[in-house]
Design an enzyme around this catalytic site. Structure first.
Site, PDB file in Angstrom:
ATOM      1  N   LYS B  95       0.880  -1.168   0.000  1.00 40.70           N
ATOM      2  CA  LYS B  95       0.000   0.000   0.000  1.00 40.70           C
ATOM      3  C   LYS B  95       0.915   1.215   0.000  1.00 40.70           C
ATOM      4  O   LYS B  95       1.651   1.443   0.960  1.00 40.70           O
ATOM      5  CB  LYS B  95      -0.920   0.015   1.226  1.00 40.70           C
ATOM      6  N   GLY B 156      -7.552   9.431   9.509  1.00 36.71           N
ATOM      7  CA  GLY B 156      -7.832   9.566  10.936  1.00 36.71           C
ATOM      8  C   GLY B 156      -8.859  10.622  11.283  1.00 36.71           C
ATOM      9  O   GLY B 156      -9.172  10.820  12.452  1.00 36.71           O
ATOM     10  N   ALA B 183      -9.194   5.719   3.992  1.00 35.26           N
ATOM     11  CA  ALA B 183      -8.996   6.887   4.860  1.00 35.26           C
ATOM     12  C   ALA B 183     -10.235   7.764   5.006  1.00 35.26           C
ATOM     13  O   ALA B 183     -10.974   7.999   4.060  1.00 35.26           O
ATOM     14  CB  ALA B 183      -7.840   7.766   4.394  1.00 35.26           C
ATOM     15  N   GLY B 184     -10.423   8.237   6.229  1.00 38.14           N
ATOM     16  CA  GLY B 184     -11.470   9.210   6.511  1.00 38.14           C
ATOM     17  C   GLY B 184     -12.793   8.621   6.958  1.00 38.14           C
ATOM     18  O   GLY B 184     -13.691   9.344   7.370  1.00 38.14           O
ATOM     19  N   ASN B 205      -9.040   2.167   9.731  1.00 40.54           N
ATOM     20  CA  ASN B 205      -8.218   1.784  10.874  1.00 40.54           C
ATOM     21  C   ASN B 205      -8.697   2.498  12.140  1.00 40.54           C
ATOM     22  O   ASN B 205      -9.271   1.889  13.037  1.00 40.54           O
ATOM     23  CB  ASN B 205      -6.748   2.115  10.584  1.00 40.54           C
ATOM     24  N   THR B 206      -8.518   3.840  12.158  1.00 40.08           N
ATOM     25  CA  THR B 206      -8.805   4.593  13.379  1.00 40.08           C
ATOM     26  C   THR B 206     -10.233   4.378  13.887  1.00 40.08           C
ATOM     27  O   THR B 206     -10.446   4.258  15.097  1.00 40.08           O
ATOM     28  CB  THR B 206      -8.571   6.095  13.121  1.00 40.08           C
TER      29      THR B 206
END
Lengths: 321, 258
Positions: B95, B156, B183-184, B205-206
């Site tokens: 990635k 994040g 992301a986001g 992830n976050t």
């Protein structure tokens, strides 16, 4: 009298030895390092006795295990400061503070006046804070030295520069990451920290600055000296403090108070904390060898409870002083 | 679904950073059903690949590892990190992240295209973390990428899909390229929305790692991704400006106290 050999004179080993000796065991402690000092993970600890704050990012068991820690240390070592912890966030990260509050307990909300009353040096800088009144901190280096002196005074032998445990009925293995060969699930989690000295900013209790990427804590050591920590990186590297980590830690403390920009950096350090997959400590019994390990970021907070449990196993529960 | 020939049963990719502990991470991965997880190496590798303990732990979970170049700000750093990742995880998947701006962690799309070309030329299968820019996307495909991963919002931030128009345009422009929103994503509803737009998967992830109960949140995301995908396949209705009664009203008795 039960004879016990303790391997490792970090916070786990010295605490276990102390509790065993207090309960009447005959204790010898060996440690491969030349003496109390920078070869030991505990040397770099923050020394926060903050079970409720730790709950933000740890299992609830931490609170149960850690609640008695301040009393344990206060009775046996000098320099336990019971002034609570103050958790603050810059205005743009106030959401992080609310999140911290949701994940923890046993705090009170402070407004600007409340913060200024507790820590005048922060006057006007922060609008809201969480105050964990019952928390405490200590100076790990003084505390370890005090435990070592108590043990020697009680007739226990401390042998530095020795790795092999003498013959004894029980061996308690408190070697931290050095025991990884015996404890396959154990891993290292790198932490980096600094000592700074400031003539301008006087803070009297542990301050935690919450931030989505770089949370820091600052623990006063007296005489204008502060321990600033800490990174948490998934590797077992020791002794290598990176530029990025320094930049991040120092930027964050500068956000806490710009006068820290003029502080002197008096020490940097890095060590790998021993941790199990759940980041909780364990007692692992192998015949008459008992491992006390995996204290992770909570050495001074959890060592007393783990030592008491270890002593229960070695001496039997009834054996009180 | 197929990414570079790897058949995956889950359309949810999960990142492995920021969990309270590896045990919680493992529980979250299990609950998510993800069979592709991302792992970062840049900071963890230290001076001598010191992150082995954690990487072994990830490997032992039996999921496909997609190493990332998180934290790399230049082409050279990203390429070096990718090469190390190939050795550590014995995979040619990477990635690719080349960060261009620190406040938003926005990708440096110029460096991204350059690094993608270097890496595909040396045999890597590149998953580029990019913006929703169509021209950049085209260049990434020309550089040899066979998957595109546009951001929903800054890493994040948990803000969801910031530019739905552009994400929809991207889907329309590249109907046959596997597209992953990376992301986001902050909430399961964001993930469902991405899947309803026709994206092939989401990477997050976050949102899971920093939830109060990561495993429970991972399960919620799994359901949302499945729901969004099922909705897309079911051919959703078009929105209308006027009400259209779902039952005929003509000839129906009017009840009331007349």
């Amino acid at each position: 009298m039960t004879s016990v050999a303790v391997i490792g004179a970090g916070v786990a080993g010295l605490t276990v030895a102390t509790v065993l000796a207090e309960r009447g065991a005959e204790v010898v402690v060996v440690d491969r390092s030349p003496g109390l000092g920078p070869d030991q993970c505990s040397w770099y600890a923050g020394g926060m006795l903050a079970p409720w704050c730790e709950q933000e990012n740890a299992e609830a068991e931490i609170v149960v295990l850690g609640q008695g820690a301040a009393d344990f240390w206060a009775v046996r070592t000098p320099g336990v400061v019971r002034r609570g912890s103050l958790v603050i966030a810059p205005a743009r990260d106030s959401r992080e503070l609310r999140r911290f509050a949701r994940r923890t307990e046993n705090y009170e909300w402070l407004d600007r006046d409340g913060i200024d009353a507790l820590e005048p040096a922060l006057e006007g800088r922060f609008a809201r804070a969480l105050f964990f009144r019952e928390e405490a901190h200590l100076d790990p280096r003084r505390a370890l030295a005090a435990l070592a002196a108590r043990l020697t005074a009680a007739g226990c032998e401390l042998r530095y520069g020795e790795e092999t445990a003498p013959e004894a009925e029980w061996t308690v293995d408190c070697r931290g990451l050095a025991a990884a060969a015996d404890l396959p699930e154990l891993r290292g989690v790198k932490g980096e920290m600094l000592y700074i000295s400031s003539r301008d900013v006087v803070l009297t209790r542990t301050i935690r600055l919450v931030h989505p990427r770089i949370p820091i804590y600052l623990v006063p050591r007296g005489d204008g000296i502060y321990m600033l920590g800490a990174t948490s990186i998934e590797n077992d590297e020791r002794q290598r403090v990176t530029a990025r980590s320094l930049v991040e830690l120092l930027s964050a403390v500068y956000a806490l108070h710009p006068a820290f920009g003029e502080a002197e950096v008096i020490e940097t350090g890095a060590e790998a904390r021993p941790a199990f997959p759940d980041n909780l400590p364990r007692l692992v019994c192998n015949g008459r060898r008992l491992h006390v390990n995996g204290l992770y970021r909570h050495g001074f907070l959890l060592a007393p409870a783990m030592a008491a449990r270890a002593a229960d196993i070695v001496l039997g529960k009834g054996a009180e002083p | 679904m197929d990414f570079y020939g790897f058949k995956t049963s889950s359309r949810l990719f999960l990142g492995t950073a920021q969990y309270p502990s590896p045990a919680v991470l493992e529980a979250a991965i299990r609950a998510s059903g993800a069979d592709i997880v991302t792992v970062s190496l840049r900071r963890e590798s230290g001076a001598a690949r010191a992150g082995q303990g954690f990487w072994d732990l990830i490997r032992s979970l039996g999921v496909r590892v997609l190493p990332n170049t998180a934290g790399c700000h230049s082409v050279r750093e990203a390429v070096t990190t990718a090469e190390m990742a190939r050795e550590v995880f014995e995979t040619d998947w990477i990635k690719l992240e080349v960060i261009g701006e620190d406040d938003t962690l926005q990708p440096d799309v110029f460096g991204l295209v350059e690094a993608a070309r270097i890496l595909t030329d040396s045999g890597f299968r590149v998953f580029p973390y990019t913006t929703e820019d169509l021209v950049v996307a085209e260049r990434l495909l020309q550089a040899g990428c066979e998957v595109l991963m546009p951001w929903g919002a800054p890493i994040g931030s948990g803000r969801g899909l910031n530019n739905v128009f552009a994400l929809r345009a991207m889907r329309a422009h590249f109907p046959d390229v596997p597209l992953v929103v990376d992301a986001g994503i902050g909430l399961p509803s964001h993930a469902a929305a991405a899947m309803e737009l026709g994206y092939d998967a989401v990477l997050l992830n976050t949102a899971v790692a920093r939830a109060g109960n990561p495993a429970q949140m991972a399960a919620a995301f799994a359901q949302a991704v499945a729901a969004g995908r099922a909705a897309r396949e079911a051919d959703p209705m078009e929105p209308r400006d006027m009400a259209e009664p779902s039952t005929p009203v003509i000839g129906q008795a009017v009840l009331g106290d007349a």
